[in-house]
Design a protein around this motif. Sequence first.
Motif, PDB file in Angstrom:
ATOM      1  N   UNK A 162       0.926  -0.983  -0.233  1.00 60.78           N
ATOM      2  CA  UNK A 162       0.080  -0.244  -0.210  1.00 60.78           C
ATOM      3  C   UNK A 162       0.590   1.542  -0.264  1.00 60.78           C
ATOM      4  N   UNK A 163       0.512   2.500  -1.332  1.00 61.68           N
ATOM      5  CA  UNK A 163       1.234   3.489  -0.911  1.00 61.68           C
ATOM      6  C   UNK A 163       0.074   4.536  -1.183  1.00 61.68           C
ATOM      7  N   UNK A 164       0.630   5.482  -0.128  1.00 65.90           N
ATOM      8  CA  UNK A 164      -0.372   6.335  -0.220  1.00 65.90           C
ATOM      9  C   UNK A 164       0.517   8.385  -0.923  1.00 65.90           C
ATOM     10  N   UNK A 165      -0.789   8.193  -1.939  1.00 66.95           N
ATOM     11  CA  UNK A 165      -0.035   9.741  -2.675  1.00 66.95           C
ATOM     12  C   UNK A 165      -1.349  10.424  -2.803  1.00 66.95           C
ATOM     13  N   UNK A 166      -0.810  11.529  -3.369  1.00 68.58           N
ATOM     14  CA  UNK A 166      -1.985  12.884  -3.264  1.00 68.58           C
ATOM     15  C   UNK A 166      -2.660  12.542  -5.216  1.00 68.58           C
ATOM     16  N   UNK A 168      -5.471  15.212  -6.009  1.00 70.50           N
ATOM     17  CA  UNK A 168      -5.964  16.449  -6.448  1.00 70.50           C
ATOM     18  C   UNK A 168      -5.942  17.157  -4.585  1.00 70.50           C
ATOM     19  N   UNK A 169      -5.144  16.977  -4.235  1.00 68.66           N
ATOM     20  CA  UNK A 169      -4.161  17.321  -2.987  1.00 68.66           C
ATOM     21  C   UNK A 169      -4.538  16.645  -1.777  1.00 68.66           C
ATOM     22  N   UNK A 170      -5.341  15.765  -2.115  1.00 66.82           N
ATOM     23  CA  UNK A 170      -6.085  14.207  -0.843  1.00 66.82           C
ATOM     24  C   UNK A 170      -5.013  13.197  -1.024  1.00 66.82           C
ATOM     25  N   UNK A 171      -4.344  13.130   0.600  1.00 65.21           N
ATOM     26  CA  UNK A 171      -3.692  11.815   0.434  1.00 65.21           C
ATOM     27  C   UNK A 171      -4.700  10.323   0.099  1.00 65.21           C
ATOM     28  N   UNK A 172      -4.333   9.147  -0.587  1.00 62.68           N
ATOM     29  CA  UNK A 172      -4.629   8.652  -1.014  1.00 62.68           C
ATOM     30  C   UNK A 172      -4.313   7.318  -1.479  1.00 62.68           C
ATOM     31  N   UNK A 173      -5.091   6.061  -0.946  1.00 61.61           N
ATOM     32  CA  UNK A 173      -4.110   4.484  -0.897  1.00 61.61           C
ATOM     33  C   UNK A 173      -3.854   3.986  -2.342  1.00 61.61           C
ATOM     34  N   UNK A 174      -3.213   3.934  -2.770  1.00 58.60           N
ATOM     35  CA  UNK A 174      -2.728   3.055  -3.612  1.00 58.60           C
ATOM     36  C   UNK A 174      -2.473   1.549  -3.264  1.00 58.60           C
ATOM     37  N   UNK A 175      -3.096   0.380  -4.545  1.00 64.29           N
ATOM     38  CA  UNK A 175      -1.816  -0.439  -4.287  1.00 64.29           C
ATOM     39  C   UNK A 175      -1.040  -0.208  -5.360  1.00 64.29           C
ATOM     40  N   UNK A 176       0.176  -1.390  -4.699  1.00 58.63           N
ATOM     41  CA  UNK A 176       1.243  -0.567  -5.992  1.00 58.63           C
ATOM     42  C   UNK A 176       2.267  -2.237  -5.748  1.00 58.63           C
ATOM     43  N   UNK A 203      10.344   7.590  -9.556  1.00 58.12           N
ATOM     44  CA  UNK A 203       9.684   7.115  -8.395  1.00 58.12           C
ATOM     45  C   UNK A 203       8.693   7.115  -8.585  1.00 58.12           C
ATOM     46  N   UNK A 204       8.020   5.928  -8.219  1.00 61.01           N
ATOM     47  CA  UNK A 204       6.864   6.439  -8.351  1.00 61.01           C
ATOM     48  C   UNK A 204       6.556   7.212  -6.926  1.00 61.01           C
ATOM     49  N   UNK A 205       7.260   7.064  -5.602  1.00 63.05           N
ATOM     50  CA  UNK A 205       6.703   7.893  -4.284  1.00 63.05           C
ATOM     51  C   UNK A 205       7.289   8.709  -4.269  1.00 63.05           C
ATOM     52  N   UNK A 206       7.505   9.764  -5.246  1.00 65.45           N
ATOM     53  CA  UNK A 206       7.580  11.085  -5.390  1.00 65.45           C
ATOM     54  C   UNK A 206       6.389  11.574  -6.372  1.00 65.45           C
ATOM     55  N   UNK A 207       5.491  10.692  -6.805  1.00 67.19           N
ATOM     56  CA  UNK A 207       3.628  11.325  -7.770  1.00 67.19           C
ATOM     57  C   UNK A 207       3.612  11.803  -7.135  1.00 67.19           C
ATOM     58  N   UNK A 208       2.579  12.432  -7.625  1.00 67.44           N
ATOM     59  CA  UNK A 208       1.139  12.961  -7.167  1.00 67.44           C
ATOM     60  C   UNK A 208       0.230  13.379  -8.479  1.00 67.44           C
ATOM     61  N   UNK A 209      -1.402  13.147  -8.294  1.00 64.63           N
ATOM     62  CA  UNK A 209      -2.178  12.961  -9.384  1.00 64.63           C
ATOM     63  C   UNK A 209      -3.065  14.158  -9.148  1.00 64.63           C
ATOM     64  N   UNK A 210      -2.886  14.960 -10.428  1.00 61.20           N
ATOM     65  CA  UNK A 210      -5.081  16.054 -10.189  1.00 61.20           C
ATOM     66  C   UNK A 210      -5.218  15.292 -11.782  1.00 61.20           C
ATOM     67  N   UNK A 211      -6.711  15.929 -11.587  1.00 61.41           N
ATOM     68  CA  UNK A 211      -7.412  16.355 -12.228  1.00 61.41           C
ATOM     69  C   UNK A 211      -6.751  17.012 -13.706  1.00 61.41           C
TER      70      UNK A 211
END
Length: 219
Positions: A162-166, A168-176, A203-211
């Motif tokens: 499990x990896x938590x990434x932002x 839209x600025x909200x911490x979100x759990x991901x399967x990794x 690295x996936x650990x420093x990524x963030x996603x946004x609309x």
Amino acid sequence: METTSRAVAQAPAAEGAQHVPSARRTVDGYLEAPFPWYGLDEAFTGPRWLMQVGTAADGAVEHGSVGHGDEPSVRHETAGEDRGKFAVVVTVAANPSRRSADGTGLLEATTVSSAAWLAGVGLLSYTWPGQMDHSLRDDWLDQQTETAWELADDLGGPEWSTLSLPVDGVPTPFHYRESEFGWVLAGSTQEGVHVGAYGRGMSAYGLGFAMIKDITSYA
């Protein structure tokens, strides 16, 4: 697994094809989608590019991908250490099982597993193990694709963390998960879509996603 059919989910494999760059880059399909697209957030300042959309059996846009960084290649001569740095984000509409628009069939539900499957196959489409003969790659790809399907069907299994990434600025759990070919992750957003991603060299650990506010900015 309640997910897109394999016929639809095979779409990312075509993204690696070298003969359809103009088709891959058209923005029309993205504009037809009734859901928002996601990409890396503003912290990423490198190149961004369109890839390809996938449709359901009734022709409705159901998922698609956008790329970030160096455009990957499946050419044998780049299968060694220097394969570029890229991250691809896959957006999948969160749809329940439903009747097709013409009423002739049943469309399967899309879930986080759908995003994990599409991302896993997408990574494979840009992977060519070193020293592998051209005639053997199809068999290898079939085998690895089946493995990606099984992994996506078991997101609670030992291959995933499990990896938590932002988002839209909200911490979100991901399967990794990671492999020798790169990394794959999948999760859900608060906007009614599932997000998958795959990459190599970044690295996936420093990524963030946004609309994505304007999908044409990727064209």
